[in-house]
Each structure stands twice: as C-alpha cells, then as structure tokens.
Write a protein that holds these residues in place. Structure first.
Motif, mmCIF file in Angstrom:
data_model
loop_
_atom_site.group_PDB
_atom_site.id
_atom_site.type_symbol
_atom_site.label_atom_id
_atom_site.label_comp_id
_atom_site.label_asym_id
_atom_site.label_seq_id
_atom_site.Cartn_x
_atom_site.Cartn_y
_atom_site.Cartn_z
ATOM 1 N N ILE A 179 0.837 -1.208 0.000
ATOM 2 C CA ILE A 179 0.000 0.000 0.000
ATOM 3 C C ILE A 179 0.866 1.250 0.000
ATOM 4 O O ILE A 179 0.651 2.194 -0.778
ATOM 5 C CB ILE A 179 -0.946 -0.010 1.211
ATOM 6 C CG1 ILE A 179 -2.018 -1.092 1.029
ATOM 7 C CG2 ILE A 179 -1.602 1.364 1.404
ATOM 8 C CD1 ILE A 179 -2.866 -1.325 2.267
ATOM 9 N N ALA A 180 1.868 1.265 0.871
ATOM 10 C CA ALA A 180 2.764 2.426 0.942
ATOM 11 C C ALA A 180 3.496 2.635 -0.381
ATOM 12 O O ALA A 180 3.634 3.775 -0.856
ATOM 13 C CB ALA A 180 3.769 2.240 2.081
ATOM 14 N N PHE A 181 3.945 1.546 -0.991
ATOM 15 C CA PHE A 181 4.693 1.664 -2.245
ATOM 16 C C PHE A 181 3.808 2.164 -3.381
ATOM 17 O O PHE A 181 4.233 2.995 -4.199
ATOM 18 C CB PHE A 181 5.315 0.327 -2.623
ATOM 19 C CG PHE A 181 6.166 0.393 -3.859
ATOM 20 C CD1 PHE A 181 7.443 0.932 -3.797
ATOM 21 C CD2 PHE A 181 5.692 -0.055 -5.077
ATOM 22 C CE1 PHE A 181 8.238 1.023 -4.942
ATOM 23 C CE2 PHE A 181 6.475 0.027 -6.224
ATOM 24 C CZ PHE A 181 7.746 0.570 -6.147
ATOM 25 N N VAL A 182 2.580 1.681 -3.451
ATOM 26 C CA VAL A 182 1.656 2.128 -4.507
ATOM 27 C C VAL A 182 1.380 3.624 -4.382
ATOM 28 O O VAL A 182 1.396 4.362 -5.376
ATOM 29 C CB VAL A 182 0.339 1.327 -4.448
ATOM 30 C CG1 VAL A 182 -0.736 1.987 -5.315
ATOM 31 C CG2 VAL A 182 0.568 -0.107 -4.905
ATOM 32 N N LEU A 183 1.155 4.075 -3.161
ATOM 33 C CA LEU A 183 0.876 5.500 -2.960
ATOM 34 C C LEU A 183 2.079 6.368 -3.316
ATOM 35 O O LEU A 183 1.960 7.379 -4.012
ATOM 36 C CB LEU A 183 0.449 5.748 -1.518
ATOM 37 C CG LEU A 183 -0.929 5.212 -1.123
ATOM 38 C CD1 LEU A 183 -1.174 5.405 0.369
ATOM 39 C CD2 LEU A 183 -2.018 5.915 -1.927
ATOM 40 N N ARG A 184 3.256 5.976 -2.811
ATOM 41 C CA ARG A 184 4.456 6.759 -3.110
ATOM 42 C C ARG A 184 4.820 6.649 -4.594
ATOM 43 O O ARG A 184 5.224 7.626 -5.231
ATOM 44 C CB ARG A 184 5.619 6.277 -2.235
ATOM 45 C CG ARG A 184 6.907 7.061 -2.429
ATOM 46 C CD ARG A 184 6.733 8.516 -2.083
ATOM 47 N NE ARG A 184 7.946 9.292 -2.388
ATOM 48 C CZ ARG A 184 7.948 10.510 -2.885
ATOM 49 N NH1 ARG A 184 6.810 11.125 -3.130
ATOM 50 N NH2 ARG A 184 9.073 11.142 -3.138
ATOM 51 N N GLY A 185 4.656 5.455 -5.156
ATOM 52 C CA GLY A 185 4.927 5.268 -6.575
ATOM 53 C C GLY A 185 3.990 6.088 -7.447
ATOM 54 O O GLY A 185 4.400 6.641 -8.470
ATOM 55 N N GLY A 186 2.733 6.186 -7.030
ATOM 56 C CA GLY A 186 1.781 7.012 -7.771
ATOM 57 C C GLY A 186 2.180 8.474 -7.760
ATOM 58 O O GLY A 186 2.020 9.190 -8.756
ATOM 59 N N ALA A 187 2.706 8.921 -6.633
ATOM 60 C CA ALA A 187 3.165 10.309 -6.539
ATOM 61 C C ALA A 187 4.351 10.558 -7.473
ATOM 62 O O ALA A 187 4.456 11.618 -8.100
ATOM 63 C CB ALA A 187 3.556 10.634 -5.088
ATOM 64 N N ILE A 188 5.237 9.563 -7.576
ATOM 65 C CA ILE A 188 6.423 9.710 -8.419
ATOM 66 C C ILE A 188 6.063 9.640 -9.901
ATOM 67 O O ILE A 188 6.492 10.470 -10.708
ATOM 68 C CB ILE A 188 7.461 8.621 -8.070
ATOM 69 C CG1 ILE A 188 7.966 8.802 -6.639
ATOM 70 C CG2 ILE A 188 8.626 8.647 -9.058
ATOM 71 C CD1 ILE A 188 8.791 7.637 -6.131
#
Length: 203
Positions: A179-188
């Motif tokens: 979940i954390a990676f998807v959110l941060r990845g979406g921001a990037i």
C-alpha cells in the motif's frame, strides 16, 4: 524472518539514496559513507531512542556493514544508477514501504499503543530522508505537497490495523508495504498529491 529482511532492505535502500545524493554533490568516498549511513540508520535510530530500547545498529553491527557496502557500490556505479528513471525517488519509495512497516512492528513488539506504533512507523520511514536532504541543502519531499509522509502513514497504519484484526505479521507486512509503495509510486509516476491548505478556497 520477513520483518528482519524488510529491516535490512530499508537500511540498504535508504543508504543507496544517501549515496546518490553524495554523487550528485560530487563528494568524496568518506562523504558517500557518511550520507549512506546517516540516511540508512537515521529513522531507525530516532525510533529506538523514542521507544527507549537499545539502538538497533549498536546491538547488531550488520546494519553498519550494509551501509558501508552500499556506499562503496554506489561510489563505483552511481553513473549507471543515475541512468535509471528517478533513481533516488524510487529507492526512497522502497525504503518508505519497508521502514513504515518495520517501525510500526518494532513499536508493537515492545508493547506500545497502536497510535504510538503508527507514529513510530512514520518517523522510521521519513526521518533518514529528511536528514539527508537537510544536510545536503535540498528541499525535502515533505514540503513539496506530494504524497510522502502520507504514504508512510498509510503503510504503518495498515500494518497496525491488519495485525489488530488478526492478520499474521508476514501477510500484514506484505500488504501494508505494498500500500505504501503504490501510494508513493503514484506520486512519483503520476504526480499524485493531496490537497494543500487553501487550494479549495482559491478555486
């Protein structure tokens, strides 16, 4: 075992981001080691000091060895790493995902309340990067109105919630880290942001 691997992964990946920062500043090998170690262990050090438990890298020097190895590797391969798309930010995303879970898990393991566990996850995942950017004189992602702290909060909060409802720790760690990676990845990748103060009023 999985949580231990996540801990090593978090340290290693954050150490990579420190090394990349040193390469961009064209610093010497000692500065590479300094930035890699500071970024790699900074968040976990703050966590352990706040929890009042032995600092993890003092108890287990393997973490320092990981930072040393990473700093040397980045010294030799920084040019190749920089050819990747946004290497520092993607490495940061992996570190946030792993460390948000590890910080929360450690707080739970010493018997702290769930809210404390969430905050420890956030602190563990973000403090090393804040130190890195501050010392390097670079603007932190925290003040760029992008999903950064919120990704760490989502990862730590999800892990705590899943463990509270009875999900086994390894599964909770995988799901929460994802979940954390998807959110941060979406921001990037997509530029995801949360509304800033006053934006709705200005429209």
């Amino acid at each position: 075992m999985l949580l231990q691997l996540l801990d090593y992964l978090g340290v290693a990946v954050f150490a990579v981001t420190g090394g990349i920062m040193a390469s961009r500043k064209q610093l010497d090998i000692i500065a590479f080691l300094f930035f890699a170690t500071l970024t790699g262990i900074g968040g976990g050090t703050l966590r352990d000091l706040l929890l009042g438990v032995p600092v993890f890298w003092v108890v287990n020097e393997t973490y320092l060895v990981v930072c040393l190895i990473v700093s040397v590797l980045v010294w030799f391969f920084a040019n190749k790493i920089e050819k990747l798309s946004k290497p520092l930010r993607w490495a940061d995303a992996v570190g946030i995902s792993a460390y948000s879970v590890m910080g929360a898990a450690k707080a739970i393991s010493v018997g702290d309340a769930v809210l404390v566990a969430v905050l420890m996850g956030v602190a563990t995942a973000t403090f090393g990067g804040v130190l890195r950017d501050t010392i390097a004189g670079e603007p932190s992602s925290i003040v760029k109105s992008e999903i950064y702290v919120s990704a760490a909060f989502a990862g730590a909060g999800s892990y705590v919630l899943l463990t509270v409802v009875g999900v086994v720790p390894w599964a909770a760690a995988v799901l929460a880290g994802g979940i954390a990676f998807v959110l941060r990845g979406g921001a990037i990748h997509f530029g995801w942001t949360l509304p800033g103060y006053g934006q709705s009023k200005a429209q």
